[in-house]
Design a protein around this motif. Sequence first.
Motif, short mmCIF file in Angstrom:
data_model
loop_
_atom_site.label_atom_id
_atom_site.label_comp_id
_atom_site.label_asym_id
_atom_site.label_seq_id
_atom_site.Cartn_x
_atom_site.Cartn_y
_atom_site.Cartn_z
N TYR A 62 71.07 29.60 -0.19
CA TYR A 62 69.87 29.94 0.59
C TYR A 62 68.94 31.00 -1.08
CZ TYR A 62 68.04 33.17 4.12
OH TYR A 62 67.40 34.52 4.68
N ARG A 78 61.55 31.10 3.08
CA ARG A 78 63.11 30.75 2.70
C ARG A 78 63.32 29.02 2.45
NH1 ARG A 78 66.12 33.09 8.36
NH2 ARG A 78 65.87 35.05 8.18
N PHE A 80 66.18 26.52 0.87
CA PHE A 80 67.82 26.24 1.47
C PHE A 80 68.39 24.98 0.32
CE2 PHE A 80 66.39 27.56 5.15
CZ PHE A 80 66.84 28.68 5.73
N ASN A 102 65.77 25.68 9.33
CA ASN A 102 67.05 26.19 9.03
C ASN A 102 68.08 25.72 8.20
OD1 ASN A 102 68.23 25.55 11.98
ND2 ASN A 102 66.63 26.36 12.74
N GLN A 103 69.39 26.96 8.39
CA GLN A 103 70.74 26.66 7.86
C GLN A 103 71.05 25.09 8.80
OE1 GLN A 103 73.42 29.00 6.00
NE2 GLN A 103 74.13 28.94 7.37
N SER A 131 62.64 23.96 2.99
CA SER A 131 62.35 25.47 3.39
C SER A 131 61.80 25.43 4.62
CB SER A 131 61.42 25.83 2.48
OG SER A 131 60.45 27.18 2.69
#
Length: 448
Positions: A62, A78, A80, A102-103, A131
Amino acid sequence: MNGKEYVENVFENVEKRNAGEKEFLDAVKEVLFSLVPVLDKNPQFIKAGLLERITEPERVIYFRVPWVDDEGKVQVNRGFRVQYNSALGPYKGGLRFHPTVNQSIVKFLGFEQIFKNSLTGLPIGGGKGGSDFDPKGKSDNEVMRFCQAFMSELYKYIGPSEDVPAGDIGVGAREIGYMYGYYNKLKSSSEQGVLTGKGLNYGGSLGRTEATGYGLIYFTEEMLKDNGISLKDKTVVISGSGNVAIYAIKKATELGAKVITCSDSNGYIIDENGIDLEVVKEIKEVRRGRIKEYLDKVPGAKYVEGYRGIWNVKCDVAIPCATQGEINESSAQTLVKNGVIAVAEGANMPSTLDAINVFLNGKVLFGPAKAANAGGVACSALEMSQNSMRYSWTFDEVDSKLKDIMTNIYYNSKNAAVEYGYGNNIVAGANIAGFIKVATAMMAHGIV
């Protein structure tokens, strides 16, 4: 401890350790509970703690991605990468650029990728990344700057024998090109096999652009044929208007079906004469416009706001190619009521668990994403092979290999379902067939 008790214990622990990650938990639940008869028959898998290990990623990366927009303002996104399981080979799975990333979503996609990649029969493990960057509305220079910033961190963790990303939602030829160029600059080398979905003039494979959509229809055709039904003359509803949808429409039409819909996030079109694919491609691939513009070229078509309503359109075959969760329980009930014969998933988990149960209980032929849309990653692995050989196959050679792979996926999934008491449930069969191959490799490797 029997298989059911083991699965329940493992899933309870996964829920505690991943609280709030709904997409990931749904994906894990859908797979694990179908494996009970496999675990009862193979107690060594329980003793080796295989489910505890396979539900935990080997690595989650991350990172922040700062970049500068055309106004000179610094933006921060962000990034990942989930490297989930490498028992069968290097991590393989797409990169998704979309605001919803997202995660939880990246982990769900990476977990699914383990079994999808296993089903192809090719030596690739499971991974996924992306992302929350949205390429829509961005200039080419902004997309380039973002891709370079993203790769400036990701390059540390990928390579032809380590982790080989590809495209996904929001990541097409443009984005792959920018990332590939910057990766090789950072590495001061030319490693063609580090990314797949590349342009033909720098290591890409013929047939890769078409592979997910074509493979989806090859799978659907085989599923129908095995049940004494022809795809020819069937009315087909396809959602989405991206790469998968476009080439699913093309191949389905070539095989004699009539595709009457496609969509984007704003709404959908209905063309009772059959979708004019060249119009869709010009709107989406050239002008990057909205699907509503189809009416400017085809006045007889109809446009409806809101993409979910597409599943109210009566059809013989439904092929969701837009995004996860687009068919809920209510939509599934409408499709069954309207007499749908088969559903094949082109997107990743586009049907909720409740929707899948509606289809299975309604005796609808159902091709789950990890089996039906595996053509893209299968062709990516073929691209890796060509890069390793420094050689290129013809389009017909690639397409022939793709069709064989998709046919094998269908029958391997069907046979596994029958062997373990699931009848014609291809969802369970695909989970089992994919799991057994990975599980056997993990057992051979010891506790790693």
